[in-house]
Design a protein around this motif. Structure first.
Motif, PDB file in Angstrom:
ATOM      1  N   ILE A  73      40.176   1.624 -17.435  1.00 34.59           N
ATOM      2  CA  ILE A  73      39.197   2.828 -16.874  1.00 34.59           C
ATOM      3  C   ILE A  73      39.169   3.701 -18.053  1.00 34.59           C
ATOM      4  N   PRO A  74      38.304   3.780 -18.931  1.00 36.89           N
ATOM      5  CA  PRO A  74      37.925   4.558 -20.154  1.00 36.89           C
ATOM      6  C   PRO A  74      37.643   6.055 -19.717  1.00 36.89           C
ATOM      7  N   SER A  75      37.985   7.159 -20.162  1.00 36.64           N
ATOM      8  CA  SER A  75      37.721   8.467 -19.881  1.00 36.64           C
ATOM      9  C   SER A  75      36.537   8.879 -20.733  1.00 36.64           C
ATOM     10  N   ASP A  76      36.258   8.182 -21.715  1.00 38.87           N
ATOM     11  CA  ASP A  76      35.000   8.525 -22.624  1.00 38.87           C
ATOM     12  C   ASP A  76      34.542   7.288 -23.019  1.00 38.87           C
ATOM     13  N   GLY A  77      33.164   6.845 -22.890  1.00 37.55           N
ATOM     14  CA  GLY A  77      32.592   5.841 -23.312  1.00 37.55           C
ATOM     15  C   GLY A  77      33.017   4.601 -22.625  1.00 37.55           C
TER      16      GLY A  77
END
Length: 245
Positions: A73-77
């Motif tokens: 679960i990426p926090s950016d991109g």
């Protein structure tokens, strides 16, 4: 006279430009959208899940089928670094990059999340840790080490899919290293061999600044002020010579 004035103006122009070239730390590819470009990886031997860049929704760790599936679960991109936070220890997982020369007031900031089962699986007796080490640019003995996270032996993040800490953010002040070329090294310590499944995710590594930048006049402003001042001085002399001042 004109030559001396021209030289003086050029000197001030170059001085203003040099003042604007402030040294600063920079993280390249901090959200891993370009894979591991700009980063160097040293993984632990026989990792449970190798360190790699994975896309949103990819399986990060299946906890050996015990706790359910955990996904990235990426926090950016759309991508993040992830690994199994386990392996044939004792050993370390390292991910590092030379980030240049920080200035006072700059910090390195990053997002992470972790899941672990060191309670009922295996025989974990030692904690696993995640830390940030600051080293000289190009490598060398650690200048400072900051413990960021500890998975305590005999504990678990919970049972079921995607049971982890959730997204967390850490910020480390780089002011103590201002003016020095440094390397940022993320280090995961795996003190034992396969003593419980886990997963770890790192994303959005960036440089932030809480300081107010010192305003530096634009070169044109400096030159314009000097030219205006010179013209005013000449006019003042003319008025004085004619007795009109």
């Amino acid at each position: 006279m004109k030559n001396r004035l021209t030289i003086a103006l050029m000197s001030l122009f170059l001085s203003a430009i040099s003042q604007k070239q402030v040294l600063s730390a920079t993280v390249s590819n901090g959200s891993f959208e370009s894979g591991l470009t700009s980063w160097t990886v040293i993984d632990i031997p026989n990792p449970d899940q190798p360190l790699a860049v994975r896309a949103s929704g990819d399986i990060n760790s299946n906890f050996d089928g015990i706790l359910g599936t955990n996904v990235v679960i990426p926090s950016d991109g759309s991508f993040a670094v992830s690994h199994g936070f386990d392996g044939d220890g004792p050993g370390f997982i390292r991910l590092f990059q030379d980030i240049g020369t920080p200035q006072a007031g700059e910090s390195i900031q990053f997002d992470y999340r972790a899941g672990w089962e060191l309670l009922s699986f295996g025989a974990a007796t030692q904690d696993r840790t995640f830390s940030l080490q600051i080293e000289p640019g190009g490598g060398g003995a650690s200048l400072a080490s900051y413990n960021i996270f500890t998975a305590v032996a005999g504990t678990t993040s919970g049972l079921g899919s995607n049971t982890d800490t959730g997204s967390l953010t850490s910020t480390i002040d780089l002011t103590p290293f201002a003016g020095s070329s440094i390397r940022a090294a993320f280090v995961w310590d795996i003190p034992e061999s396969f003593t419980g499944p886990a997963n770890f995710q790192l994303d959005n590594v960036r440089i932030v600044s809480g300081s107010v930048p010192t305003a530096v006049p634009e070169p044109f402003t400096i030159i314009g002020t000097l030219i205006g001042g010179t013209a005013a001085l000449r006019m003042r002399k003319r008025l004085k010579s004619t007795g009109k001042e």
